[in-house]
Design an enzyme around this catalytic site. Structure first.
Site, PDB file in Angstrom:
ATOM      1  N   CYS A 168     -19.900 -29.882   2.928  1.00  0.00           N
ATOM      2  CA  CYS A 168     -19.134 -28.678   3.222  1.00  0.00           C
ATOM      3  C   CYS A 168     -19.525 -28.010   4.529  1.00  0.00           C
ATOM      4  CB  CYS A 168     -19.285 -27.675   2.070  1.00  0.00           C
ATOM      5  SG  CYS A 168     -18.582 -28.252   0.502  1.00  0.00           S
ATOM      6  N   HIS A 247     -31.717 -28.694   7.984  1.00  0.00           N
ATOM      7  CA  HIS A 247     -31.533 -29.874   7.134  1.00  0.00           C
ATOM      8  C   HIS A 247     -32.832 -30.166   6.381  1.00  0.00           C
ATOM      9  CE1 HIS A 247     -30.184 -33.653   5.610  1.00  0.00           C
ATOM     10  NE2 HIS A 247     -29.155 -33.743   6.419  1.00  0.00           N
ATOM     11  N   HIS A 347     -18.557  -9.088  11.743  1.00  0.00           N
ATOM     12  CA  HIS A 347     -17.794  -9.730  10.675  1.00  0.00           C
ATOM     13  C   HIS A 347     -18.570 -10.934  10.145  1.00  0.00           C
ATOM     14  CE1 HIS A 347     -14.337  -7.322  12.005  1.00  0.00           C
ATOM     15  NE2 HIS A 347     -14.638  -7.706  13.238  1.00  0.00           N
ATOM     16  N   HIS A 351     -18.910 -19.275   3.710  1.00  0.00           N
ATOM     17  CA  HIS A 351     -18.377 -20.463   3.040  1.00  0.00           C
ATOM     18  C   HIS A 351     -17.960 -20.129   1.609  1.00  0.00           C
ATOM     19  CE1 HIS A 351     -17.949 -24.415   1.389  1.00  0.00           C
ATOM     20  NE2 HIS A 351     -19.051 -24.343   0.680  1.00  0.00           N
ATOM     21  N   HIS A 380      -9.814 -17.180  -3.618  1.00  0.00           N
ATOM     22  CA  HIS A 380      -8.744 -16.937  -4.591  1.00  0.00           C
ATOM     23  C   HIS A 380      -7.453 -17.647  -4.195  1.00  0.00           C
ATOM     24  CE1 HIS A 380      -5.461 -14.572  -6.488  1.00  0.00           C
ATOM     25  NE2 HIS A 380      -6.303 -14.532  -7.503  1.00  0.00           N
ATOM     26  N   ASN A 384     -12.062 -23.736  -2.733  1.00  0.00           N
ATOM     27  CA  ASN A 384     -13.097 -24.287  -1.852  1.00  0.00           C
ATOM     28  C   ASN A 384     -12.510 -25.511  -1.155  1.00  0.00           C
ATOM     29  OD1 ASN A 384     -15.290 -25.452  -0.608  1.00  0.00           O
ATOM     30  ND2 ASN A 384     -16.587 -25.495  -2.432  1.00  0.00           N
TER      31      ASN A 384
END
Length: 478
Positions: A168, A247, A347, A351, A380, A384
């Site tokens: 992702c 990572h 802002h 994710h 909503h 995802n």
């Protein structure tokens, strides 16, 4: 005397030339977003409540306990009724996907979004110098990047990068590739294509840690046009300020917490392990520790340093200041950070890994509901969408006319590996939301009065059933 003066001036002039050259080169190394286009599938691919019920019911491997588990998972997911699924789900073939299903899903996205982006910007495909494509769970031959090159007849000398398996957080990894290319090559245009192929990745078994992926992931994608051309600076939307990648793949518990594998019956799926909370905790903290000094003003860092010195007996460093993060199913929750991120960020682009992921980051960074609204509404409306989800959140901010020149946008993403990547953008001009936007037809309806999920209303009766064979199944589920 004139000779001495000349000999003195020459080194000074040469030094000035070197300084100017370095400054000039730096100006050509910037990374700007000219435009981006999020993908909206056709309405016949929307997942309504009743259709989701049919999909769940036709799975032969699910029993009463799994139904109850799915009801709880879906109701608490934060996902609404207008998200999108691949076509093979509507054809009833989610358990028997073909290679063509995955390719067609991606080509529909390419053909729609790339066409719109190039048309709106007036960029000819032959002008593109760099192509980066990240589709984590679909690798084909020829590659998906080759299919784009063939479709749009891109140049033979184009620099191509085709990423798989990066999860992702892949779009920021792709962005990092583009940023590094821009450092060494001037006057370039790059096309970044980010999405995920769900068609071949539906889990048809009954292992709970693998069923969750079916509940959370939805179809989507985004195409981004980037440049380092100085002449296009005034046309750009955003300027990249910094990017940090974390990572933890060297740690076994982080490596195995999100992994594609087969269950005991040999059915392929995406496993979310029990070590995910701890892995997410460490990656999130380590990433914040590196990027905080890059994005926060000096006064905030000094304030924190003073507080740290005062409390150093009970605090071991910035890492421990974030305390213990608690997570489940990719969920992250934490106590308030001692750093005020709003002093350097206007802002927050989070994710959309799940409702509790958004809640957890909100608590950690001490964000108001206004700051979390874009991520909640994106989850909503679109679910995802994996690596592309950040750009739907950004598009929401744009459609709401929140983005003003000079403001800064902080992006945070998580991914299998385990990875946490983040970056900071500067808004280059007022974005009034008047261009074609994936939210254009519904932005006035957001945020809705309620985000309650209709699944509980329709299927709550399943919690009262003790024997599936005696339960009265509604007609639309039969």
């Amino acid at each position: 005397m004139d000779l001495i003066t000349l000999l003195t001036l020459l080194p000074a002039l040469y030094l000035c030339f070197l300084i100017w050259n370095l400054f000039d080169q730096k100006r050509d190394q910037e990374c700007y977003i000219l435009d981006y286009q999020c993908y909206k599938p056709s309405d016949d691919r929307k997942l309504g409540t009743e259709f989701c019920g049919r999909v769940i019911k036709r799975s032969q491997s699910l029993g009463l306990d799994e139904y109850k588990f799915l009801l709880k998972a879906i109701v608490s997911s934060g996902i609404g009724e207008q998200t999108y699924a691949p076509r093979n789900v509507f054809d009833g073939r989610e358990s028997t996907p073909t290679l063509t299903d995955g390719i067609v899903e991606m080509e529909e996205f390419f053909n729609d979004s790339i066409e719109k982006l190039l048309s709106r910007t007036g960029v000819n495909p032959s002008e593109i110098d760099v192509l980066v494509v990240n589709i984590s769970m679909l690798a084909v031959l020829p590659s998906l990047s080759s299919r784009i090159i063939n479709k749009y007849k891109l140049r033979h000398d184009i620099k191509v990068y085709n990423l798989t398996g990066m999860g992702c957080s892949a779009s920021l990894i792709s962005l990092d590739i583009v940023k590094n290319i821009f450092k060494s090559q001037r006057n370039k245009l790059a096309l970044l294509v980010t999405s995920e192929s769900l068609s071949p990745n539906w889990y048809s078994g009954n292992e709970r840690s693998m069923i969750l992926a079916n509940c959370l992931f939805r179809c989507g994608g985004c195409v981004i046009l980037l440049t380092n051309k100085r002449t296009l600076k005034h046309k750009s939307m955003f300027k990249l300020k910094c990017l940090v990648r974390t990572h933890h793949g060297a740690r076994d518990e982080a490596y195995g917490c999100c992994i594609q594998k087969e269950d005991e019956q040999g059915r392929l799926g995406f496993h979310l392990g029990k070590t995910l909370p701890k892995a997410a905790t460490r990656a999130f903290i380590d990433n914040l520790r590196v990027i905080s000094p890059k994005i926060l003003p000096t006064r905030e860092l000094l304030r924190f340093f003073v507080v740290y010195l005062i409390k150093k007996i009970t605090m071991l460093g910035i890492t421990n200041n974030y305390n213990t993060l608690k997570a489940s199913s990719g969920v992250i929750t934490t106590t308030k950070s001692p750093l005020n991120f709003k002093t350097g960020v206007d802002h927050f682009c989070i994710h959309t890994g799940g409702k509790a992921v958004i809640d957890g980051i909100g608590i950690s960074l001490d964000l108001a509901e206004y700051d979390l609204e874009p991520a909640r509404m994106t989850l909503h409306r679109f679910g995802n969408t994996s690596a592309s989800s950040l750009w739907y959140v950004l598009a929401y901010m744009e459609a709401k006319k929140r983005l003003r020149k000079g403001e800064r946008v902080f992006m945070i993403s998580f991914g299998a590996g385990f990875k946490c990547n983040s970056c900071l953008w500067e808004v280059m001009r007022d974005l009034k939301g008047d261009q074609e936007n994936v939210w254009a037809d519904c932005i006035d309806n957001y945020p809705p009065k309620s985000l309650s999920n209709p699944f509980m209303e329709k299927y709550s009766w399943i919690n009262d059933v003790e024997d599936e064979s005696t339960a009265e199944i509604p007609d639309f589920l039969k």
